[in-house]
Structures are given as structure tokens and as C-alpha cells.
Scaffold this motif. Structure first.
Motif, short mmCIF file in Angstrom:
data_model
loop_
_atom_site.label_atom_id
_atom_site.label_comp_id
_atom_site.label_asym_id
_atom_site.label_seq_id
_atom_site.Cartn_x
_atom_site.Cartn_y
_atom_site.Cartn_z
N ARG A 151 0.82 -1.21 0.00
CA ARG A 151 0.00 0.00 0.00
C ARG A 151 0.85 1.26 0.00
O ARG A 151 0.43 2.32 -0.44
N LEU A 152 2.08 1.13 0.51
CA LEU A 152 3.01 2.26 0.51
C LEU A 152 3.82 2.32 -0.78
O LEU A 152 4.73 3.14 -0.90
N GLY A 153 3.52 1.45 -1.73
CA GLY A 153 4.15 1.53 -3.04
C GLY A 153 5.26 0.55 -3.30
O GLY A 153 5.81 0.51 -4.40
N ALA A 154 5.66 -0.25 -2.29
CA ALA A 154 6.75 -1.20 -2.48
C ALA A 154 6.27 -2.43 -3.25
O ALA A 154 5.09 -2.78 -3.21
N ALA A 155 7.21 -3.09 -3.92
CA ALA A 155 6.94 -4.42 -4.46
C ALA A 155 7.16 -5.41 -3.33
O ALA A 155 8.09 -5.26 -2.53
N VAL A 156 6.31 -6.44 -3.23
CA VAL A 156 6.35 -7.35 -2.08
C VAL A 156 6.30 -8.80 -2.54
O VAL A 156 5.50 -9.16 -3.39
N VAL A 157 7.19 -9.61 -1.93
CA VAL A 157 7.12 -11.06 -2.05
C VAL A 157 6.84 -11.60 -0.65
O VAL A 157 7.62 -11.35 0.27
N ALA A 158 5.73 -12.32 -0.50
CA ALA A 158 5.37 -12.93 0.78
C ALA A 158 5.69 -14.42 0.72
O ALA A 158 5.22 -15.13 -0.17
N VAL A 159 6.50 -14.89 1.68
CA VAL A 159 6.90 -16.30 1.74
C VAL A 159 6.23 -16.93 2.96
O VAL A 159 6.46 -16.49 4.09
N GLU A 160 5.42 -17.94 2.72
CA GLU A 160 4.67 -18.58 3.81
C GLU A 160 4.40 -20.03 3.44
O GLU A 160 3.77 -20.30 2.41
N PRO A 161 4.87 -20.99 4.25
CA PRO A 161 4.67 -22.40 3.92
C PRO A 161 3.27 -22.94 4.21
O PRO A 161 2.89 -23.98 3.68
N ASP A 162 2.49 -22.25 5.03
CA ASP A 162 1.15 -22.71 5.41
C ASP A 162 0.15 -22.33 4.32
O ASP A 162 -0.10 -21.14 4.10
N PRO A 163 -0.45 -23.31 3.63
CA PRO A 163 -1.38 -22.98 2.54
C PRO A 163 -2.60 -22.19 2.99
O PRO A 163 -3.14 -21.38 2.23
N VAL A 164 -3.06 -22.42 4.22
CA VAL A 164 -4.22 -21.67 4.72
C VAL A 164 -3.85 -20.20 4.86
O VAL A 164 -4.63 -19.30 4.49
N GLN A 165 -2.67 -19.94 5.39
CA GLN A 165 -2.23 -18.55 5.52
C GLN A 165 -2.01 -17.90 4.15
O GLN A 165 -2.28 -16.71 3.98
N CYS A 166 -1.56 -18.68 3.18
CA CYS A 166 -1.37 -18.13 1.84
C CYS A 166 -2.69 -17.65 1.25
O CYS A 166 -2.75 -16.62 0.57
N VAL A 167 -3.76 -18.40 1.51
CA VAL A 167 -5.09 -17.96 1.07
C VAL A 167 -5.45 -16.64 1.74
O VAL A 167 -6.00 -15.73 1.11
N ARG A 168 -5.11 -16.50 3.02
CA ARG A 168 -5.39 -15.25 3.73
C ARG A 168 -4.57 -14.09 3.13
O ARG A 168 -5.07 -12.97 3.01
N ILE A 169 -3.32 -14.35 2.79
CA ILE A 169 -2.50 -13.29 2.18
C ILE A 169 -3.14 -12.80 0.90
O ILE A 169 -3.27 -11.59 0.67
N ILE A 170 -3.55 -13.73 0.05
CA ILE A 170 -4.17 -13.37 -1.22
C ILE A 170 -5.46 -12.58 -0.98
O ILE A 170 -5.72 -11.56 -1.63
N ALA A 171 -6.26 -13.04 -0.02
CA ALA A 171 -7.51 -12.34 0.29
C ALA A 171 -7.25 -10.95 0.83
O ALA A 171 -7.93 -9.98 0.46
N ASN A 172 -6.25 -10.81 1.70
CA ASN A 172 -5.95 -9.49 2.27
C ASN A 172 -5.40 -8.54 1.22
O ASN A 172 -5.75 -7.35 1.19
N ALA A 173 -4.54 -9.04 0.34
CA ALA A 173 -4.02 -8.19 -0.73
C ALA A 173 -5.14 -7.74 -1.65
O ALA A 173 -5.22 -6.56 -2.03
#
Length: 202
Positions: free
Chosen positions: A81-103
Motif C-alpha cells: 500500500r506504501l508503493g513497495a513491491a512485495v514477495v510474501a513467503v509462507e509455507p502454510d497454505p491456509v495462511q497463503c489464502v489469507r495473504i491473497i484475500a488481504n491483498a
């Protein structure tokens, strides 16, 4: 111009191409969003702690940030949101779904790597946030030689090993333990303390 026009236009030997995304923060909206702005299993990093982490990471356009052990991705989404490019690394597939939803909920792009951290497969970052004080991830991130590495540590026994790992990689390390007591109807409710360590390279 729009990206669809840029790919069809004939360019005469450009020396640089600047890509600008529409960014809500740059139009004056808030940052360090309330906890309920993110779908999350738990809110270890409350808005008050997230505000401090963002200040140390210094995300902005032109900066690549890794959000390692990202959890719900709240820090990564705020960086985007502050303009940076972001790579999120997370091994938990449930949390990955949350990351996608939050983004998606906040209208930003976050590249999600659903895997254990493999630094050789990712583009080199300017800043790294390690969402848990896991020593293998701290050591791996320190070895990438980013300008800033920020680590959130919940357990007291993880503080010294994480600090030592950053120092061994040539970082100047500082740290602070944060807790916030939020005003409730019946008084103040204290959250569990979180230690934030950050290493910088001159």
C-alpha cells in the motif's frame, strides 16, 4: 499510459521505463491499519507494532520487500500500500489464502510463495521482514545482504540468537520490546509484548 497500450506501442531505444501503480496511500489514506482490516488467524502484530515495523522497513516505490513467514501478510500488504513491491513467503497454505484475500481486499499486488524460504529463487530485496524469530529464516535472510532486516520475536529465548545472527552477517543491530495497552470500556487491555530487532547496513 495504460499497460495494454505500452506493450503495443513502438518504443525507440528506451533507456528506462517507469511503471507507476495507483496507490491509495500516496493519495493520503491511513497506514498501520486496524487489526480487523485483515483476515487473520491471530493478531500477533497489532497495528501499533506494525506501525513501528513499517517505519523501520521504510517501504516505498522502487523498493522490494520480502515478508518471510508472512502469516496473514498484513505487513506485506501494508508495504504494498506504501508503493513497495512485495514477495510474501509462507509455507502454510491456509495462511497463503489469507495473504491473497488481504491483498485483494486492499487492492494491492503481493507475490505469494507457498513454500519454505529459498533465497536463491527470489529477486534480491532491499528490505526483509521476518514475521517470526525462527533462527534458520533469520540466518538465511541476513545472508541475502539486504539493506534492512527486521525480525519480530515473541519468545525471549529467540532474541539473542536472532541478534547474533544479524551481527554475524555484518548488520548494526538495534531492538525494542513493544506492548500497547488499548483503551477499553473498563480500562486498558495490555497485549503480549513483542520484541522487534532490526539490522541495517551502512
Amino acid at each position: 499510459m495504460d499497460p495494454k497500450d505500452a506493450v503495443t506501442r513502438r518504443w525507440i531505444a528506451p533507456e528506462a521505463v517507469l511503471c507507476l501503480a495507483d496507490n491509495e496511500f500516496l493519495r493520503g489514506t491511513e497506514w498501520a491499519l486496524p487489526d480487523d482490516a485483515f483476515a487473520s488467524r491471530t493478531h500477533v502484530l497489532g497495528a501499533e507494532v506494525r506501525a513501528f515495523v513499517l517505519a523501520v522497513l521504510a517501504p516505498r516505490p522502487g523498493v522490494l520487500v520480502w515478508d518471510v513467514l508472512a502469516g496473514s501478510g498484513a505487513v506485506g500488504v501494508e508495504c504494498a500500500r506504501l508503493g513497495a513491491a512485495v514477495v510474501a513467503v509462507e509455507p502454510d497454505p491456509v495462511q497463503c489464502v489469507r495473504i491473497i484475500a488481504n491483498a485483494s481486499a486492499h487492492g494491492v499486488d503481493v507475490r505469494v510463495e507457498e513454500a519454505e524460504l529459498d533465497t536463491t529463487s527470489l529477486p534480491r530485496p532491499e528490505a526483509v521482514f521476518v514475521g517470526r524469530g525462527s533462527l534458520p529464516e533469520v540466518k538465511a535472510c541476513a545472508a541475502v545482504n539486504a539493506r534492512r532486516v527486521v525480525v519480530a520475536v515473541e519468545r525471549v529465548d529467540e532474541i539473542v540468537p536472532a541478534r547474533d545472527a544479524l551481527q554475524a552477517a555484518g548488520y548494526e543491530v538495534e531492538g525494542v520490546q513493544l506492548t500497547a495497552s488499548r483503551l477499553l470500556e473498563s480500562g486498558f487491555g495490555a497485549a503480549a509484548p513483542v520484541t522487534i530487532l532490526w539490522g541495517t547496513k551502512k
